[in-house]
Design an enzyme around this catalytic site. Structure first.
Site, short mmCIF file in Angstrom:
data_model
loop_
_atom_site.label_atom_id
_atom_site.label_comp_id
_atom_site.label_asym_id
_atom_site.label_seq_id
_atom_site.Cartn_x
_atom_site.Cartn_y
_atom_site.Cartn_z
N ASN A 122 41.48 87.71 -39.36
CA ASN A 122 42.55 88.10 -40.28
C ASN A 122 43.38 89.20 -39.63
O ASN A 122 42.92 89.88 -38.70
CB ASN A 122 41.94 88.63 -41.59
CG ASN A 122 43.02 89.03 -42.60
OD1 ASN A 122 43.99 88.33 -42.80
ND2 ASN A 122 42.84 90.19 -43.22
N ASP B 167 38.36 93.58 -45.48
CA ASP B 167 39.02 94.37 -44.43
C ASP B 167 38.05 95.25 -43.65
O ASP B 167 38.45 96.29 -43.11
CB ASP B 167 40.11 95.26 -45.06
CG ASP B 167 41.19 94.43 -45.73
OD1 ASP B 167 41.80 94.95 -46.69
OD2 ASP B 167 41.40 93.28 -45.31
C1 GRF Z 1 51.77 90.65 -43.53
O1 GRF Z 1 52.13 91.97 -43.83
C2 GRF Z 1 50.35 90.64 -43.03
O2 GRF Z 1 49.94 91.89 -42.55
C3 GRF Z 1 49.54 90.31 -44.24
O3 GRF Z 1 50.35 89.43 -44.98
C4 GRF Z 1 51.73 89.84 -44.82
C5 GRF Z 1 52.64 88.64 -44.83
O4 GRF Z 1 52.29 87.82 -43.76
N1 GRF Z 1 48.31 89.68 -43.85
P1 GRF Z 1 53.17 86.48 -43.42
O5 GRF Z 1 54.62 86.91 -43.35
O6 GRF Z 1 52.99 85.52 -44.58
O7 GRF Z 1 52.65 85.99 -42.12
#
Ligand code: GRF
Length: 197
Positions: A103, A141
């Site tokens: 992740n 996390d």
């Molecule tokens: C990002 O800020 C990432 O850190 C978190 O989800 C957010 C959106 O990710 N995991 P994405 O634009 O859908 O890839």
């Protein structure tokens, strides 16, 4: 070449970066979203990648995770990538993929786990923030970090400004971290991210 499945819930900016960075080490074979119509699904289709929607609404966590597991097993991925996937996965699901499940989180873990990351970083007047790619373990996390990237935090930053700056480094960091895992340069061993020569 490792087979990769990517789980998304929204716009899929990390997914796009991972699609663009595909090299001899990995190939994305399936994109699954828990949200119908997630913009990331269009990005996957445009790249000729199989997609599937598994809605979560009206299902228990175990029922959703069970459906997700069946869909994933069918694609035979070597690696499962969470990319903007906004679901907490059950312990049982995580244990079934431990060491293959990664992740990206928009903070310098172990600091700022959870949500409202950028607001909390700004409130704390941190000078640095960033992104972390980590192995997923049952605790949210909390998995061993594979790679991190930092960004400066400016005094007049709004959460959106900081989020945009962090996202910029995420899009570079995630492909690099995935390639490390796909080329067997890093592995989860005894709860640690261990780099092999
Ligand atoms: C990002 O800020 C990432 O850190 C978190 O989800 C957010 C959106 O990710 N995991 P994405 O634009 O859908 O890839």
């Amino acid at each position: 070449m490792k087979r990769v499945a990517v789980l998304i819930s929204g716009r899929g900016s990390n997914l796009s970066a991972l699609i663009a960075a595909q090299d001899g080490s990995y190939q994305i074979v399936l994109v699954i979203s828990n949200v119908e119509g997630a913009a990331g699904l269009d990005k996957a289709r445009a790249a000729g990648i199989a997609t599937q929607v598994i809605p979560h609404n009206g299902k228990t966590r175990e029922a959703f995770d069970g459906e997700l597991d069946v869909a994933l097993r069918g694609a035979r991925p070597d690696i499962v990538v969470l990319a903007g996937f906004m679901r907490i996965l059950s312990d049982g699901f995580v244990r079934g993929w431990e060491g293959k499940l990664i992740n990206i989180h928009p903070s310098l873990l172990p600091a700022y786990k959870g949500t409202r990351v950028h607001e909390r970083v700004i409130e704390a007047k941190e000078a640095l923030s960033g992104a972390s790619v980590h192995f997923v373990v049952p605790e949210l996390d909390a998995g061993p970090v594979i790679a991190q990237a930092t960004v400066p935090v400016h005094p007049d930053d709004t959460p959106q400004m900081l989020a945009d700056r962090v996202l910029e480094v995420e899009l570079k960091l995630y492909p690099e971290a995935l390639k490390l895992l796909a080329s067997d340069k890093v592995a989860l061993k005894n709860g640690l991210a261990v780099f092999t020569a």
